[in-house]
Design a protein around this motif. Sequence first.
Motif, PDB file in Angstrom:
ATOM      1  N   GLY A   1       6.475  -1.552   7.018  1.00  0.00           N
ATOM      2  CA  GLY A   1       5.607  -2.638   6.795  1.00  0.00           C
ATOM      3  C   GLY A   1       5.227  -3.237   8.117  1.00  0.00           C
TER       4      GLY A   1
ATOM      5  N   SER B   1      -3.265   3.118   5.943  1.00  0.00           N
ATOM      6  CA  SER B   1      -2.087   2.553   4.816  1.00  0.00           C
ATOM      7  C   SER B   1      -1.459   3.818   4.336  1.00  0.00           C
ATOM      8  N   ILE B   2      -1.888   4.641   4.290  1.00  0.00           N
ATOM      9  CA  ILE B   2      -0.921   5.865   3.633  1.00  0.00           C
ATOM     10  C   ILE B   2       0.030   6.384   4.629  1.00  0.00           C
TER      11      ILE B   2
ATOM     12  N   THR C   1       7.651  -5.932  -5.379  1.00  0.00           N
ATOM     13  CA  THR C   1       7.945  -4.541  -4.627  1.00  0.00           C
ATOM     14  C   THR C   1       9.102  -4.725  -3.466  1.00  0.00           C
TER      15      THR C   1
ATOM     16  N   LEU D   1       0.406  -0.603   1.245  1.00  0.00           N
ATOM     17  CA  LEU D   1      -0.357   0.426   0.871  1.00  0.00           C
ATOM     18  C   LEU D   1      -1.160   0.302  -0.276  1.00  0.00           C
TER      19      LEU D   1
ATOM     20  N   SER E   1       1.996  -1.454   9.156  1.00  0.00           N
ATOM     21  CA  SER E   1       0.887  -1.662   8.248  1.00  0.00           C
ATOM     22  C   SER E   1       0.325  -2.848   8.108  1.00  0.00           C
TER      23      SER E   1
ATOM     24  N   GLY F   1       5.914  -2.052   3.355  1.00  0.00           N
ATOM     25  CA  GLY F   1       5.011  -0.939   3.793  1.00  0.00           C
ATOM     26  C   GLY F   1       4.315  -0.390   2.379  1.00  0.00           C
ATOM     27  N   LYS F   2       5.179  -0.372   1.176  1.00  0.00           N
ATOM     28  CA  LYS F   2       4.709  -0.025   0.027  1.00  0.00           C
ATOM     29  C   LYS F   2       3.741  -0.992  -0.475  1.00  0.00           C
TER      30      LYS F   2
ATOM     31  N   THR G   1       1.192   4.600   7.267  1.00  0.00           N
ATOM     32  CA  THR G   1       2.297   3.788   7.510  1.00  0.00           C
ATOM     33  C   THR G   1       2.979   2.901   6.468  1.00  0.00           C
ATOM     34  N   GLN G   2       2.952   3.635   5.340  1.00  0.00           N
ATOM     35  CA  GLN G   2       3.625   3.149   4.039  1.00  0.00           C
ATOM     36  C   GLN G   2       4.803   2.810   4.145  1.00  0.00           C
TER      37      GLN G   2
END
Length: 255
Positions: free
Chosen positions: A38, A31-32, A76, A113, A41, A109-110, A34-35
Motif C-alpha cells: 500500500g 495498481s496491479i 479489506t 488495486l 500504491s 494495496g488490495k 503495487t497491489q
Amino acid sequence: MSGLYIERRSFFHSLDPRAKLVWALLVLAASIVTQFNGLKSFPIFVSTIVALILSGIGAGLAAILIFNSLIFLLITTLVWAGMYSNQGRLVLDLWIIKVTDVGLLVASGKFFLIMSPVFAFITFFVTTKPYHVSWTLEKIRVPPKLSTAFVIAVSLLPTMVKATRDVIDVQRLRGLALDKGSIPERLRKYIPIIVPVISRLLSDVWDLSMVLASRYVGYSKKRTYLLEPKWVKRDTLFLLFSIIFYGVILLWGLL
C-alpha cells in the motif's frame, strides 16, 4: 443519452479522450504491480483523487465516493490483515484479529488495486461524452458494433439505477419491507422488484434498438464522426507526465 457524462468546464474535460484512456490504463497497470504494498500504491490513489477534483464533478459527489471507499478500506483491512496475521510486526490486536504491518501493507494495496482504477475510469467517463468514447474505441481498432454496444451499456447504467430506485420506492409504499425477515425471505422479497425492472429495461432497449436501426447504426463497416477531438500540446504534456509518474511507480513496484 449522456450516461455518466457531466457537462463541465474542467481540465479533464479539455483533454483528448485518447490521453485520458491511456492515463486510466496506466493507473490500472501501476495498481496491479503495487497491489501487495500500500505504501507504493498510495501515490496512485492520491493522483486519482486529484483527478476527481480536476474533473469538476463537484465536492459533494467526490466526498460520497471517498467516504464509501473508506468503508471498503475497513473491510479489506479486516480480511487481508487477518490472512497475514502471522507475518510481520504486530501493530494492533483486535481480540480475534491481529493486525501486523505486513497485513496493513497488503490490505491497503488490495484496496488501492480496486479503488484507484475505479476512480480513474469514473473520471474518464464523467469527463468524456459517449460520442467521443465510441470514437476513441474505434481509434484503437475496436469494431464499431462492439464500441457502440459498450457505450450504450455504460450510458444505460444511470437509467438502470433510477429504474431500480423508483420500483423499490413504489413497492415500499405498497407495504413491502425489504429489511425484515431472514435472509431467504429478504431475497424472495426482491422478486417483485427484479421483474418490473427487467420489464422496464426490456421496453427501453426495444425502443433504443428501433432508434439505432432507423439511424442505420451497425450496418456500415466504418462510422464517420462530425466532431472529432483534436490532439494539442496540452494532451502531449499530460501524457508525458503520466508516463513518467506511473512509470516510476511501476519500476518501484517491480523492485
